[in-house]
Design a protein around this motif. Structure first.
Motif, PDB file in Angstrom:
ATOM      1  N   GLN B   2       0.832  -1.192   0.000  1.00  0.00           N
ATOM      2  CA  GLN B   2       0.000   0.000   0.000  1.00  0.00           C
ATOM      3  C   GLN B   2       0.866   1.242   0.000  1.00  0.00           C
ATOM      4  N   SER B   3       0.366   2.261  -0.685  1.00  0.00           N
ATOM      5  CA  SER B   3       1.103   3.522  -0.752  1.00  0.00           C
ATOM      6  C   SER B   3       0.138   4.635  -1.069  1.00  0.00           C
ATOM      7  N   TYR B  27      -3.661   0.062  -2.956  1.00  0.00           N
ATOM      8  CA  TYR B  27      -4.048  -0.748  -1.797  1.00  0.00           C
ATOM      9  C   TYR B  27      -4.663  -2.040  -2.287  1.00  0.00           C
ATOM     10  N   GLY B  28      -4.377  -3.125  -1.590  1.00  0.00           N
ATOM     11  CA  GLY B  28      -4.819  -4.432  -2.050  1.00  0.00           C
ATOM     12  C   GLY B  28      -6.294  -4.700  -1.879  1.00  0.00           C
ATOM     13  N   CYS B  91      -2.999  13.128   2.894  1.00  0.00           N
ATOM     14  CA  CYS B  91      -3.925  12.052   2.571  1.00  0.00           C
ATOM     15  C   CYS B  91      -3.390  10.772   3.217  1.00  0.00           C
ATOM     16  N   ALA B  92      -4.274   9.916   3.700  1.00  0.00           N
ATOM     17  CA  ALA B  92      -3.838   8.670   4.328  1.00  0.00           C
ATOM     18  C   ALA B  92      -4.779   7.545   3.921  1.00  0.00           C
ATOM     19  N   VAL B  93      -4.240   6.333   3.922  1.00  0.00           N
ATOM     20  CA  VAL B  93      -5.018   5.144   3.561  1.00  0.00           C
ATOM     21  C   VAL B  93      -4.693   4.027   4.528  1.00  0.00           C
TER      22      VAL B  93
END
Lengths: 116, 112
Positions: B2-3, B27-28, B91-93
């Motif tokens: 993820q990035s 993201y997977g 931004c975040a994931v």
């Protein structure tokens, strides 16, 4: 409601010295996080506590970094010995419970560390 | 892996103008997505989050963001920028609090 408190706000040390940062989370928050934010990058999680137990410390450089949260409230993050690449802002955050993302993380103002 | 990518390091807009900050992610699985703001000397503050449902999300301070799965994007928008919006935006994931990945941030400057 008081926010997350951190001290000191700024610290300058020479390489190979040791340093400690302190964090007081929002009252009643069971989960506490330490992040490292290097200039020009986003925050990176170092360690997460649930009460006084470690949930995740997979990204903590354990040869030089340590953290504790003895009574499930305040926490300290220590670096010994410091390296130049440790220069960063160290952010503490807390959330009300668990690892669920529905529990918002509240961030402190951070401690800016400069290693010379 | 993820990035999160924020393509714009620095953006300058005039006060009253519209704003769009870009965020692309890898993201997977179906991600949770966030936007945070960091004012000088302050900690990060959550502006808005997307978990599921309506792809247009409203946040605090007049911000909104739109999740576009086909473009792997979650861009932040505001129709009219105020001088007090000058800050760094992240931004975040992630799927868990210990699984969050932040972008490198976009610094917003607001011209009078």
């Amino acid at each position: 409601e008081a926010g997350v408190a951190q001290s000191p706000r700024y610290k300058i040390i020479e390489k190979r010295q040791s340093v400690a940062f302190w964090c007081n989370p929002i009252s009643g928050h069971a989960t506490l996080y330490w992040y490292q934010q290097i200039l020009g990058q986003g925050p990176k999680l170092l360690i997460q506590f649930q009460n006084n137990g470690v949930v995740d410390d997979s990204q903590l450089p354990k040869d030089r970094f340590s953290a504790e949260r003895l009574k499930g409230v305040d926490s300290t993050l220590k670096i010994q010995p410091a390296k130049l690449e440790d220069s960063a802002v160290y952010l503490c955050a807390s959330s009300s419970s668990g690892t669920d993302l529905y529990n918002e993380q509240f961030f402190g103002p951070g401690t800016r560390l400069t290693v010379l | 892996a993820q990035s999160v990518t924020q393509p714009d390091i620095h953006i300058t807009v005039s006060e009253g103008a519209s704003l769009e900050l870009r965020c692309n992610y890898s993201y997977g699985a179906t991600p949770y997505l966030f936007w945070y703001v960091q004012s000088p000397g302050q900690g990060l503050q959550l502006l808005l989050k997307y978990f599921s449902g309506d792809t247009l999300v409203q946040g605090i301070k007049g911000f909104e963001a739109e999740f576009k799965r086909s473009q792997s994007s979650f861009n932040l928008r505001k129709p009219s920028v105020h001088w007090s919006d000058a800050a760094e935006y992240f931004c975040a994931v992630g799927r868990d609090n210990n699984d969050m990945r932040f972008g490198a941030g976009t610094r917003l400057t607001v011209k009078p």
